[in-house]
Design a protein around this motif. Structure first.
Motif, PDB file in Angstrom:
ATOM      1  N   PHE A  68       0.697  -1.398   0.022  1.00 49.08           N
ATOM      2  CA  PHE A  68       0.039   0.092  -0.018  1.00 49.08           C
ATOM      3  C   PHE A  68       0.856   1.230  -0.163  1.00 49.08           C
ATOM      4  CE2 PHE A  68      -2.890  -3.115   2.478  1.00 49.08           C
ATOM      5  CZ  PHE A  68      -3.754  -3.456   1.327  1.00 49.08           C
ATOM      6  N   ASP A  69       2.187   1.216  -0.607  1.00 48.74           N
ATOM      7  CA  ASP A  69       3.084   2.443  -0.460  1.00 48.74           C
ATOM      8  C   ASP A  69       2.464   3.441  -1.401  1.00 48.74           C
ATOM      9  OD1 ASP A  69       5.258   2.923   0.717  1.00 48.74           O
ATOM     10  OD2 ASP A  69       6.491   2.815  -1.299  1.00 48.74           O
ATOM     11  N   THR A  70       1.706   3.248  -2.215  1.00 50.94           N
ATOM     12  CA  THR A  70       1.203   4.371  -3.184  1.00 50.94           C
ATOM     13  C   THR A  70      -0.049   4.736  -2.723  1.00 50.94           C
ATOM     14  OG1 THR A  70       0.304   2.678  -4.566  1.00 50.94           O
ATOM     15  CG2 THR A  70       2.446   3.367  -5.260  1.00 50.94           C
ATOM     16  N   VAL A  71      -0.656   4.178  -1.657  1.00 48.39           N
ATOM     17  CA  VAL A  71      -2.122   4.492  -1.248  1.00 48.39           C
ATOM     18  C   VAL A  71      -1.834   5.847  -0.510  1.00 48.39           C
ATOM     19  CG1 VAL A  71      -4.086   3.979   0.035  1.00 48.39           C
ATOM     20  CG2 VAL A  71      -2.970   2.453  -1.529  1.00 48.39           C
ATOM     21  N   ASP A  72      -2.808   6.825  -0.571  1.00 43.09           N
ATOM     22  CA  ASP A  72      -2.632   7.949   0.114  1.00 43.09           C
ATOM     23  C   ASP A  72      -3.546   7.652   1.577  1.00 43.09           C
ATOM     24  OD1 ASP A  72      -2.373  10.499   1.226  1.00 43.09           O
ATOM     25  OD2 ASP A  72      -4.242  11.208   0.062  1.00 43.09           O
ATOM     26  N   ARG A  73      -2.560   7.397   2.633  1.00 44.61           N
ATOM     27  CA  ARG A  73      -3.177   7.056   4.006  1.00 44.61           C
ATOM     28  C   ARG A  73      -2.435   7.665   5.111  1.00 44.61           C
ATOM     29  NH1 ARG A  73       1.167   2.395   3.858  1.00 44.61           N
ATOM     30  NH2 ARG A  73       2.559   3.650   2.583  1.00 44.61           N
ATOM     31  N   VAL A  74      -3.286   7.471   6.335  1.00 52.19           N
ATOM     32  CA  VAL A  74      -2.543   7.606   7.484  1.00 52.19           C
ATOM     33  C   VAL A  74      -1.914   6.447   8.094  1.00 52.19           C
ATOM     34  CG1 VAL A  74      -3.002   8.649   9.890  1.00 52.19           C
ATOM     35  CG2 VAL A  74      -4.316   9.312   8.019  1.00 52.19           C
ATOM     36  N   LYS A  75      -0.658   6.712   8.222  1.00 56.80           N
ATOM     37  CA  LYS A  75       0.000   5.311   8.778  1.00 56.80           C
ATOM     38  C   LYS A  75       0.351   5.414  10.146  1.00 56.80           C
ATOM     39  CE  LYS A  75       3.593   6.644   5.937  1.00 56.80           C
ATOM     40  NZ  LYS A  75       4.894   6.348   5.321  1.00 56.80           N
ATOM     41  N   GLU A  97     -13.709  -4.082  -2.343  1.00 56.86           N
ATOM     42  CA  GLU A  97     -14.399  -3.209  -2.949  1.00 56.86           C
ATOM     43  C   GLU A  97     -13.753  -2.260  -3.936  1.00 56.86           C
ATOM     44  OE1 GLU A  97     -17.818  -1.468  -1.319  1.00 56.86           O
ATOM     45  OE2 GLU A  97     -18.811  -3.156  -0.731  1.00 56.86           O
ATOM     46  N   ASP A  98     -12.440  -1.611  -3.232  1.00 58.21           N
ATOM     47  CA  ASP A  98     -11.957  -0.936  -3.796  1.00 58.21           C
ATOM     48  C   ASP A  98     -10.882  -1.266  -4.938  1.00 58.21           C
ATOM     49  OD1 ASP A  98     -10.520   2.374  -3.275  1.00 58.21           O
ATOM     50  OD2 ASP A  98      -8.999   0.879  -4.135  1.00 58.21           O
ATOM     51  N   GLU A  99     -10.980  -0.835  -6.023  1.00 58.18           N
ATOM     52  CA  GLU A  99     -10.108  -1.811  -7.026  1.00 58.18           C
ATOM     53  C   GLU A  99      -8.812  -1.306  -7.065  1.00 58.18           C
ATOM     54  OE1 GLU A  99     -10.350  -1.554 -12.229  1.00 58.18           O
ATOM     55  OE2 GLU A  99     -11.919  -0.492 -10.904  1.00 58.18           O
ATOM     56  N   GLY A 100      -8.312  -0.251  -6.645  1.00 57.63           N
ATOM     57  CA  GLY A 100      -6.929   0.008  -6.406  1.00 57.63           C
ATOM     58  C   GLY A 100      -6.236  -0.973  -5.287  1.00 57.63           C
ATOM     59  N   LEU A 101      -6.874  -0.893  -4.187  1.00 54.43           N
ATOM     60  CA  LEU A 101      -6.404  -1.968  -3.106  1.00 54.43           C
ATOM     61  C   LEU A 101      -6.696  -3.379  -3.616  1.00 54.43           C
ATOM     62  CD1 LEU A 101      -8.419  -0.068  -0.138  1.00 54.43           C
ATOM     63  CD2 LEU A 101      -6.050   0.007  -0.765  1.00 54.43           C
ATOM     64  N   ARG A 102      -7.703  -3.658  -4.451  1.00 52.97           N
ATOM     65  CA  ARG A 102      -7.626  -5.165  -4.985  1.00 52.97           C
ATOM     66  C   ARG A 102      -6.331  -5.411  -5.835  1.00 52.97           C
ATOM     67  NH1 ARG A 102     -13.101  -5.119  -6.640  1.00 52.97           N
ATOM     68  NH2 ARG A 102     -12.168  -4.657  -8.865  1.00 52.97           N
ATOM     69  N   ASP A 103      -6.084  -4.505  -6.660  1.00 49.25           N
ATOM     70  CA  ASP A 103      -4.852  -4.733  -7.695  1.00 49.25           C
ATOM     71  C   ASP A 103      -3.579  -4.887  -6.933  1.00 49.25           C
ATOM     72  OD1 ASP A 103      -6.655  -4.350  -9.751  1.00 49.25           O
ATOM     73  OD2 ASP A 103      -6.090  -2.387 -10.345  1.00 49.25           O
ATOM     74  N   GLU A 104      -3.757  -3.976  -5.753  1.00 45.68           N
ATOM     75  CA  GLU A 104      -2.376  -4.169  -4.664  1.00 45.68           C
ATOM     76  C   GLU A 104      -2.400  -5.591  -4.249  1.00 45.68           C
ATOM     77  OE1 GLU A 104       0.047  -1.692  -4.260  1.00 45.68           O
ATOM     78  OE2 GLU A 104       0.789  -2.222  -2.247  1.00 45.68           O
ATOM     79  N   ILE A 105      -3.238  -6.134  -3.782  1.00 50.34           N
ATOM     80  CA  ILE A 105      -3.445  -7.451  -3.310  1.00 50.34           C
ATOM     81  C   ILE A 105      -2.949  -8.377  -4.224  1.00 50.34           C
ATOM     82  CG2 ILE A 105      -4.631  -9.216  -2.119  1.00 50.34           C
ATOM     83  CD1 ILE A 105      -4.203  -7.015  -0.289  1.00 50.34           C
TER      84      ILE A 105
END
Lengths: 257, 428
Positions: free
Chosen positions: B77-84, B407-415
């Motif tokens: 999830f390095d490319t995901v905009d998130r709170v780490k 549900e989220d396509e970006g997260l699914r692609d990452e997995i």
């Protein structure tokens, strides 16, 4: 192009002999058709040539442009230019049709020492070839053959053939389960691929497909052998009179019982 | 004069722990300790632990495990905009973490919680409720002994996911973390959890999803680490609320993920899914998904979708239950657990259960185990796809339903890309 000599094949698990000495030579640029009653060994021939497990070659050889096919893995045969259009194309849920096509095209290119196609190049080619077969964007995105109608599955086979550009194409009962319009579409797809460097082996029960894909040579197969070969008129003869007379000539009257 | 009695397993375990004292959660902790004492730690003879030997989880100390240095792959999830929010061997690392600021979300740490805290009534409450009808001693131990964790209250729609990152640095780390997440009415949050956490990890997450709130959980439990883990999710799902949880497990010596979901509001939806990839050649692989979904309200929909890919002596276990209480009419419950055995050495054990006390429900379950479909493999190879790549495609095909729960396509692609990378690392 394809040269089959005295091919004998039995089932690996049982003592059942399916092919009993098949001889067949297909020249580059020609279309051969094999007709024959159920159980004659037509589909087995296509599986053995493409390398499916479960068969044991006990005698004979099959070469593609001089290279011994029977020694190769299925993927090597594909890379060498062999293609089998399946009678029952397999559904692969969860793998997009486009991903599948691209993996196959690039795997073959890699094994031939060519560069892989970029995503852009691939997309351009696939869209153009799909359009000719009336395969829409949705069908390309869906998982391989999942939820496809019988006609869509067969068109998808022809699309794969068009993308992979094989030298030797085997069509195993591609007409089964197709309505008249779908058959015409599939036949047009095949005809568009005909050229001097590409050969076809069309396996069918019915003469009807051969109205659309005109063969140069027709073979009648029964009891694991090719009994008779001739021009397109042989298919018409079978259509009118059935196989009985030909089988009787070879002392095989009981086969259709 | 009295001779010292041999300590019980619980006493031996507790002796190595420095139990937290005081604060808002002291009553819940004391109560959990008492419950743990009464139930004891599980043994192999417990029905619920028949297929997963809890010895290494019970032991006073963790079996040492080497951390894995990864330099061929960016963090998940390095490319995901998130709170780490980063924990290193269970210790919060403020320097490596982002500021815990997110509109509509209140984030605090268990270790630093004020004496009066909104989570005081919730901490341990869902865990306690989840102890019936089956005891879950490691969860009680966790409530009693957790040294830290995050307390997240969501009042709005969180614009970014929160990512709990668990770093494993010490060979003997044995972290116990406890998170409480409360989604108020209509709130929405995506929570990501990544990393192996320690040599042995005990984690509890209690999630309260109020009316019409939506909670998405995606977890990646490290890759090829020697770690052992026992984790619990306890979720309470309110009216018209959504709870979705997906876990990717790539190796690890022993993992038991329990998920206990209580559907308490009408028209709620709860989906829990997992894909586990196990290659016993890394040492050992035992993966256990234990799920208990209770429908206590009308028109609830639940899904359990678990896929395991096993080879080289890997063992996969699934224990899944759907309980439909009296009055939970129009329940739609479904459970599928499948394994794909890539060789003859691996093993899959499954115990699917349905217990239904309402008469107008739709519930079904399925469980299969098998090898790769030879016809499909031949089909791919006949198109020129080499054997190993064809196997990889078939594995992707096999786990697709579980990944489809993200549900989220970006997260699914990452997995999916992590899954493909695992396949590339574990060929043959």
């Amino acid at each position: 192009m394809l040269e089959i000599k005295n091919l004998h094949v039995k089932l690996e698990e049982e003592d059942k002999i399916i092919l009993k000495g098949v001889d067949l030579t297909i020249e580059a640029g020609t279309v051969h058709a094999i007709m024959g009653p159920n159980g004659s060994g037509k589909s087995t021939l296509s599986y053995v040539l493409s390398g499916r497990d479960g068969y044991e070659v006990t005698e004979g050889s099959a070469t593609l442009e001089g290279a011994e096919l029977l020694e190769m893995e299925p993927e090597e045969r594909a890379a060498a230019g062999l293609f089998l259009a399946f009678q029952y194309p397999v559904e692969i849920p969860g793998v997009g049709n486009m991903t599948f096509l691209r993996t196959a095209v690039n795997a073959q290119r890699t094994s031939r020492g060519q560069d892989e196609l970029s995503a852009g190049e691939f997309l351009k080619i696939v869209r153009q070839k799909a359009a000719a077969l009336k395969i829409d964007a949705d069908m390309l995105k869906r998982p391989v053959n999942v939820g496809f109608s019988g006609g869509e599955k067969k068109r998808n086979e022809i699309l794969q053939m068009a993308m992979l550009e094989p030298k030797m194409c085997i069509l195993d009962e591609t007409d089964s389960g197709l309505d008249v319009d779908a058959m015409r579409l599939v036949a047009e797809g095949v005809n568009a691929l005909r050229d001097a460097g590409r050969s076809f082996l069309v396996i069918t029960h019915y003469q009807r497909l051969l109205d659309h894909i005109k063969p140069d040579v027709v073979h009648i197969m029964a009891d694991g052998r090719i009994l008779k070969s001739g021009g397109p008129e042989l298919a018409l003869e079978v259509e009118q009179n059935g196989y009985e007379a030909i089988l009787a000539e070879h002392g095989l009257s009981g086969v259709l019982a | 004069m009295s001779t010292a009695a041999k300590p019980t397993p619980v006493e031996a375990r507790l002796a190595t722990l420095d139990l937290p004292r005081g604060g808002a959660f002291a009553p819940a902790r004391a109560e959990a300790l008492a419950r743990l004492g009464a139930m004891g730690l599980p043994g192999r003879r417990d029905e619920y632990w028949r297929w997963t030997d809890p010895a290494s989880l019970n032991a006073p100390a963790a079996i040492p495990a080497k951390p894995l240095e990864i330099n061929d792959e960016a963090p998940v999830f390095d490319t995901v905009d998130r709170v780490k929010l980063v924990f290193v061997d269970g210790v919060f690392d403020a320097a490596a973490s982002d500021a815990p600021e997110l509109a509509g979300v209140e984030i605090s740490r268990l270790a630093e919680a004020a004496d009066l805290h909104w989570a005081a009534g919730l901490y341990g409450a869902l865990e306690t409720a989840g102890q019936k009808p089956v005891a879950r001693p490691f969860a009680a131990l966790n409530t009693a002994a957790a040294t830290d964790g995050v307390l997240i209250r969501v009042t709005g729609r969180a614009a970014r996911p929160i990512n709990l990152i668990y770093v494993h640095n010490s060979e003997v780390s044995d972290p116990i973390l406890h998170h409480v997440i409360k989604l108020e009415e209509g709130a929405e949050l995506t929570l990501l959890e990544t990393g192996p956490a320690g040599a042995r990890f005990n984690k509890v997450m209690e999630v309260d999803v109020a009316k019409a709130a939506r909670f998405h959980h995606i977890r990646v439990q490290g890759r090829d680490h020697e770690r052992r883990a026992i984790t619990h999710i306890f979720a309470r799902v309110g009216e018209a609320a959504l709870f979705k949880s997906f876990t990717l497990t790539a190796n690890g010596m022993l993992t038991r993920n329990e998920c206990v979901i209580d559907i308490v509001g009408n028209d709620a939806m709860a989906h829990v899914a997992g894909a586990a990839l196990g290659d016993g050649a890394t040492g050992a692989f035992l993966h256990d998904d234990t799920v208990f979904v209770t429908h206590g309200a009308e028109r609830g929909e639940s899904r359990q979708v678990f896929k395991k890919v096993l080879k080289h002596g890997a063992v996969g276990t699934f224990q899944g239950k759907i309980l439909v209480k009296p009055g939970a009419q129009k329940t739609d419950g479904y459970q599928i657990s499948q394994s794909l055995l890539l060789d003859d050495d691996s093993q899959f054990l499954a115990k699917p259960e349905l217990e239904i006390y309402a008469d107008d429900v739709k519930c079904s379950h399925g469980s299969t185990t098998g090898a790769i479909d030879e016809t499909a493999l031949f089909y791919l190879r006949s198109r020129g796809v080499p054997m190993e790549e064809a196997v990889a495609l078939m594995v992707i095909s096999f786990v697709a339903d579980a990944l489809g729960e993200i549900e989220d396509e970006g997260l699914r692609d990452e997995i999916q890309s992590r899954l493909e990378a695992w396949l590339a690392r574990h060929r043959g």
